[in-house]
Enzyme design. Structure first.
Site, PDB file in Angstrom:
ATOM      1  N   CYS A 366       0.793  -1.230   0.000  1.00 53.92           N
ATOM      2  CA  CYS A 366       0.000   0.000   0.000  1.00 53.92           C
ATOM      3  C   CYS A 366       0.829   1.285   0.000  1.00 53.92           C
ATOM      4  CB  CYS A 366      -1.040   0.005   1.109  1.00 53.92           C
ATOM      5  SG  CYS A 366      -0.606  -0.907   2.586  1.00 53.92           S
ATOM      6  N   ARG A 395       7.435 -10.594   5.846  1.00 54.37           N
ATOM      7  CA  ARG A 395       6.995 -10.244   7.190  1.00 54.37           C
ATOM      8  C   ARG A 395       7.661 -11.199   8.161  1.00 54.37           C
ATOM      9  NH1 ARG A 395       0.421  -9.481   6.247  1.00 54.37           N
ATOM     10  NH2 ARG A 395       0.642  -8.023   4.502  1.00 54.37           N
ATOM     11  N   GLN A 413       0.845 -11.439  -2.546  1.00 56.04           N
ATOM     12  CA  GLN A 413      -0.612 -11.329  -2.552  1.00 56.04           C
ATOM     13  C   GLN A 413      -1.085 -10.956  -3.946  1.00 56.04           C
ATOM     14  OE1 GLN A 413      -0.918  -8.248   0.519  1.00 56.04           O
ATOM     15  NE2 GLN A 413      -1.909  -9.758   1.820  1.00 56.04           N
ATOM     16  N   ASP A 415      -2.567  -8.551  -4.718  1.00 60.13           N
ATOM     17  CA  ASP A 415      -2.898  -7.321  -4.017  1.00 60.13           C
ATOM     18  C   ASP A 415      -3.367  -6.242  -4.986  1.00 60.13           C
ATOM     19  OD1 ASP A 415      -3.073  -5.705  -1.826  1.00 60.13           O
ATOM     20  OD2 ASP A 415      -0.923  -5.301  -1.682  1.00 60.13           O
ATOM     21  N   HIS A 417      -5.132  -1.995  -4.786  1.00 59.52           N
ATOM     22  CA  HIS A 417      -5.740  -0.909  -4.021  1.00 59.52           C
ATOM     23  C   HIS A 417      -6.651  -0.123  -4.930  1.00 59.52           C
ATOM     24  CE1 HIS A 417      -2.229  -2.043  -1.614  1.00 59.52           C
ATOM     25  NE2 HIS A 417      -3.084  -1.863  -0.631  1.00 59.52           N
ATOM     26  N   LYS A 497     -11.815  -4.540   8.224  1.00 59.64           N
ATOM     27  CA  LYS A 497     -11.721  -5.393   7.045  1.00 59.64           C
ATOM     28  C   LYS A 497     -12.815  -6.441   7.008  1.00 59.64           C
ATOM     29  CE  LYS A 497      -7.991  -8.004   9.234  1.00 59.64           C
ATOM     30  NZ  LYS A 497      -6.741  -8.720   9.033  1.00 59.64           N
ATOM     31  N   HIS A 543      -8.114  -1.620   0.340  1.00 60.94           N
ATOM     32  CA  HIS A 543      -7.118  -2.677   0.130  1.00 60.94           C
ATOM     33  C   HIS A 543      -7.931  -3.927  -0.150  1.00 60.94           C
ATOM     34  CE1 HIS A 543      -4.016  -0.489   2.737  1.00 60.94           C
ATOM     35  NE2 HIS A 543      -5.152   0.123   3.034  1.00 60.94           N
TER      36      HIS A 543
END
Length: 668
Positions: A366, A395, A413, A415, A417, A497, A543
Site C-alpha cells: 500500500c 513479514r 498477494q 494485491d 488498491h 476489514k 485494500h
RNA sequence: GCUGGCGUAGCUCAAUCGGUAGAGCACCUGUUUUGUAAACAGGCGGUUAGGGGUUCAAGUCCCCUCGCUAGCUCCA
C-alpha cells in the site's frame, strides 16, 4: 474455531418447577439415549427444575446438542481423573469445542506426557463404569467462594468472582458423596450419569494461557473427544487420519511442488511443478483484472524507513518488518556513536541510527501505491483507480506461528488498491465481491465464511472515520446479501476489514480474501485529486485481495483438491507410458506432437514394466496417462487412462489432443 | 515468543540396557522386452541437525543453539 461457553451460570425465572426428568417421563419420552432437553432454545439437563407446563424437546445423544453435552461432561470426568492422579493440580475451565473438548489445568512441576494421557484415560473409564449421576446444586456466591477457597482452587475462585451479581451459581457433582465425589462450578448441562460417556479418547496435550492472554501464566491443556458410540468415535479418528493424508505439507513433498530448508526458515522454495500452479493462479486473476478494470504496477522491494514512518508501519507493524543494513549505514552509525559516546549508550545510538537509516523490506504494497498516486496530479475522472501489484512481501513472523505454505515469512498477494471517492465505495465493494466469488468458484470452493473485523485497540485514525468505514463495509456486505459475523477488535491498524475464510484439511480456518476500508493512508500521504469543482479532494483507499496470499491459497487449494489438480492448472496434464522400449520412438513422437499442440506432456521411457509406470504416474496424480505399445504405434493411437474417469480405451492422437485442449481452458 | 513433542541416507522409517549406523523406495549400472497399481541383481548414498559435556564407549544420557511440529498468543 467456535467455542461454547465456559462454566458460568445462568438464571432461572420460573415458578412451580419440577425436575425436568419427571416432566419428560410424564410425557412418555424418557428413552435411554435422552441426555438433556431443550426449553426455549436452551439446553438444560434432566436434573434441572423447570416449569411443569414447559414445552420442551428431548436432546438425544446423537443430536448435535447432545454430543456437546456428552463432551462437556467428559471434560468433567477427565478433570476428576486428573486431580485424582496428580494431586495439587488446579482446575480452570473445560468447554466442549467443535470436535471434542479440552480442560486447562495448572499442574505443578510441568506438563502431562503422552503416557499420562493413557493413564488418565484409564482412570476416566473407572469413573464411567461407576455410572454415578451428575448432580446440580445451586449455591450462594459466598458458599461457592468458601468451598473453592477451602479446596485452594484459586482459578475457580477467580471465575466465581467474575460471575455477574444477578446470576445464579450452580455446582455440578459426580461420584459418590463422602467417597470419590468431584465438584466443579459450572452452568451445565450434563448427561444424567457418567455411564452415558461410552466413547472417549484423549488426543493431545498443549500449553494455553490463562484467559487466552500471553501475559498470564501458561496452563496445561489436554484435548480429547467423545462420541455417543464407539463406532462414531472410530469414524471420527478415521477421518482425522484421512485428513492428514491431505496435508499440503505432505502433498507438497510427494508431488514435488515445494520444500523448505533451514537456510530460509518459513520461506518456501517452489519447485518447477509448484511454480507452475502458482503462475497459473496469477495468470487467472490477471485475466480477470482486464475485465474488472485493474492496472498492474511493479514497485520496489526495499524502502527508506521514512516511507514506513509516513504510512504508520513503523509505529504499528515494526516487529514484523525485516531490515537491511549495508556497510555504509553501519559505519555511519558507528561514527555517530564515537562522536557522542559520552552522553549516551553507544549500542543504543547505533540501534537508533540503524532504525532511522537501514532500509526495510516491504511487508505490504500500500505505501508504494500511495507514492504512485501522489506522483502527479490526479483527476476525479481517473477514479476509481484500481492498481494491482504482485510484489513479493516479507513479514517476520514469530517462530511458533509459521505453518507450511499457510503462514510464511515471504509471500505474494494478489494485491490491489482502489483509490476512489467515498460515494464510490459501496459499488466497489460489490464489484470486488463479484470478482472474489468468480475466483472461488473457479477453484471449486463452496464454503466461505465471512467476517467483519472491526477497530482494534492499536489503531490510527479518528473514531468518526472508523464509524464511517465500518458502516461502509457492513453496507457493502448487506447489499451483496451475504451472511457474515462480526469479529470485534480484529481489524487492521489502518482500517476495518471484511475477511473471507476457508478451511484446511484439518479444519483450521484461514483468512484468504479480504477487503479493507482505509481512510488513513490517503490522509497520511496527503493524497488528493482535482474534483469537478477544480478543488483538491482527499480520495479513500480500499485494500483488497482475492486469494490473499498466493502461498496460503495454494496450500488450501492443494488440500481441497487432494493434489488432483484439474487439467487447466495441473503441472503435467498427461504422461506417455511406453509398454516397452520397442515403442520408445513412437512414444517420443507422441510427446513431441502433444507438446507442439500446447499440452504439458511428459514421457516415462524407463525400463520399468507398465504396471510400475502406472503406479508411479498415479501417485503423481497426472490427469491422464497415455499408454502406447506396438498396437498403438501401428494404429496411430494412444490408450487413454483418465485419473478421474478410469480407462477410456484407445483413441486417435488428434482426438485426445482436442479433448485435452478443451479441458485446458481456464474456468470462467 | 510461550508450553509440550520431534530431528538417523533425497523420501518413509529401523537400530534391545549406552557397545560395529541399517532397510525399503528413489537414484546410477546391468539383465529382462514387458498392454493397465511395484520384474531381478549389483552399486552410490551418513561427521545420526549443529556445538559442548558425562562416559572406557553416545544416534541413545545432560546442556546450549538451529529447525520442524501440536496447541496458545499473533496473523494473509
Amino acid at each position: 474455531m467456535p467455542r461454547t461457553g465456559h462454566c458460568g451460570t445462568w438464571r432461572l425465572v420460573m415458578a412451580n418447577r419440577i425436575p425436568a426428568r419427571e416432566l419428560v417421563k410424564q410425557k412418555g419420552q424418557l428413552a435411554d439415549d435422552v441426555v438433556a432437553l431443550k426449553v426455549d432454545g436452551r439446553v438444560v439437563d434432566l436434573h434441572t427444575p423447570i416449569a411443569e407446563d414447559a414445552t420442551f424437546e428431548v436432546v438425544r445423544a446423537t443430536d448435535k446438542d447432545g454430543v456437546q453435552v456428552i463432551r462437556h461432561s467428559t471434560a468433567h470426568v477427565m478433570a476428576d481423573a486428573v486431580q485424582r492422579l496428580f494431586p495439587g493440580t488446579k482446575v480452570t475451565i473445560g468447554p466442549a469445542i467443535e470436535d471434542g473438548f479440552y480442560y486447562d489445568f495448572d499442574k505443578p512441576g510441568g506438563g502431562f506426557s503422552e503416557e499420562d494421557l493413557a493413564t488418565i484415560e484409564k482412570a476416566m473409564l473407572d469413573v464411567v463404569a461407576g455410572n454415578t449421576p451428575f448432580r446440580r446444586e445451586v449455591v450462594s456466591r459466598n458458599e461457592a467462594l468458601a468451598l473453592f477457597e477451602k479446596m485452594n482452587e484459586s482459578f475457580k475462585v477467580e471465575i466465581i468472582r467474575s460471575i455477574p451479581e444477578d446470576e445464579e451459581i450452580s455446582l455440578y457433582k459426580h461420584g459418590t458423596a463422602g467417597k470419590d465425589e468431584w465438584v466443579d462450578v459450572c452452568e451445565g448441562p450434563h448427561v444424567p450419569s457418567t455411564g452415558f460417556l461410552r466413547a472417549v479418547k484423549l488426543t493431545s496435550v498443549a500449553g494455553a494461557y490463562w484467559r487466552g492472554d500471553e501475559r498470564n501464566p501458561m496452563l496445561q491443556r489436554i484435548y480429547g473427544t467423545a462420541f455417543p458410540s464407539k463406532e462414531a468415535l472410530e469414524e471420527h479418528l478415521k477421518l482425522i487420519e484421512e485428513a492428514k493424508q491431505r496435508d499440503h505439507r505432505k502433498l507438497g513433498k510427494e508431488l514435488d511442488l515445494f520444500f523448505f530448508d533451514p537456510v530460509a526458515p518459513a520461506m518456501p522454495f517452489l519447485l518447477p511443478r509448484g511454480a507452475y500452479v502458482y503462475n497459473r493462479m496469477v495468470d487467472y486473476v490477471r485475466k480477470l483484472y482486464v475485465e474488472y478494470g485493474y492496472e498492474e504496477v511493479i514497485t520496489p522491494q526495499a524502502f527508506d524507513p521514512k516511507l514506513f514512518r509516513t504510512s504508520g508501519h513503523l509505529g504499528n507493524y515494526n516487529e514484523n518488518m525485516y531490515r537491511l543494513w549495508t556497510e555504509d549505514v553501519l559505519e555511519e552509525g558507528q561514527a555517530v556513536d564515537a562522536k557522542d559516546a559520552k552522553d549516551a549508550d553507544p549500542a543504543k545510538k547505533l540501534a537508533k541510527h540503524l532504525q532511522d537509516h537501514s532500509f526495510a523490506l516491504k511487508p505490504m504494497n500500500c505505501p508504494s501505491h500511495c507514492v504512485i498516486f501522489g506522483q502527479r496530479k490526479r483527476s476525479y475522472r481517473e477514479l476509481p483507480w484500481r492498481v494491482a501489484d504482485f510484489g513479493r512481501l516479507h513479514r517476520y513472523e514469530r517462530g511458533g506461528v509459521v505453518h507450511g505454505l499457510s503462514r510464511v515469512r515471504t509471500f505474494c498477494q494478489d494485491d490491489a488498491h482502489v483509490f476512489c471517492t467515498r460515494d464510490q465505495v459501496p459499488q466497489e465493494i460489490e464489484k470486488f465481491i463479484k470478482l472474489l466469488y468468480a475466483v472461488y468458484k473457479a477453484f471449486a470452493f463452496d464454503r466461505i465464511d465471512i467476517k467483519l473485523a472491526t477497530r482494534p485497540d492499536k489503531r490510527i485514525g479518528s473514531d468518526a472515520d472508523w464509524d464511517m468505514s465500518e458502516n461502509a463495509l457492513r453496507e457493502g456486505l448487506e447489499r451483496a446479501g451475504l451472511p457474515f459475523e462480526i469479529s470485534p477488535g480484529e481489524g487492521a491498524f489502518y482500517g476495518p476489514k471484511v475477511e473471507f475464510h476457508v478451511y484446511d484439511a484439518l479444519k483450521r480456518g484461514w483468512q484468504t480474501g479480504t477487503i479493507q476500508y482505509d481512510p488513513n493512508l490517503p490522509e497520511r500521504f496527503e493524497l488528493a485529486y482535482t474534483g469537478e469543482d477544480g478543488k483538491d479532494h482527499r480520495p479513500v483507499m480500499l485494500h483488497r485481495a482475492v486469494f490473499g496470499s498466493l502461498e496460503r491459497f495454494f496450500s488450501v487449494y492443494l488440500e481441497h483438491c487432494g493434489g488432483n489438480f484439474p487439467a487447466w492448472i495441473a503441472p503435467t496434464q498427461a504422461i506417455v507410458l511406453t509398454v516397452s522400449d520397442k515403442s520408445e520412438a513412437y512414444g517420443r513422437s507422441v510427446v513431441e506432437e502433444l507438446r507442439a499442440s500446447g499440452l504439458r506432456v511428459e514421457g516415462d521411457f524407463s525400463a520399468d514394466k507398465l504396471g510400475a509406470k502406472i503406479r508411479a504416474a498415479r501417485t503423481f496424480r497426472h490427469p491422464y496417462m497415455l499408454v502406447v505399445g506396438p498396437k498403438d504405434a501401428e494404429a496411430g493411437t494412444v490408450s487413454v487412462r483418465s485419473r478421474d474417469a478410469g480407462e477410456l480405451g484407445a483413441m486417435p492422437r488428434a482426438e485426445f489432443v482436442a479433448k485435452l485442449l478443451a479441458e485446458s481452458a481456464s474456468p470462467r
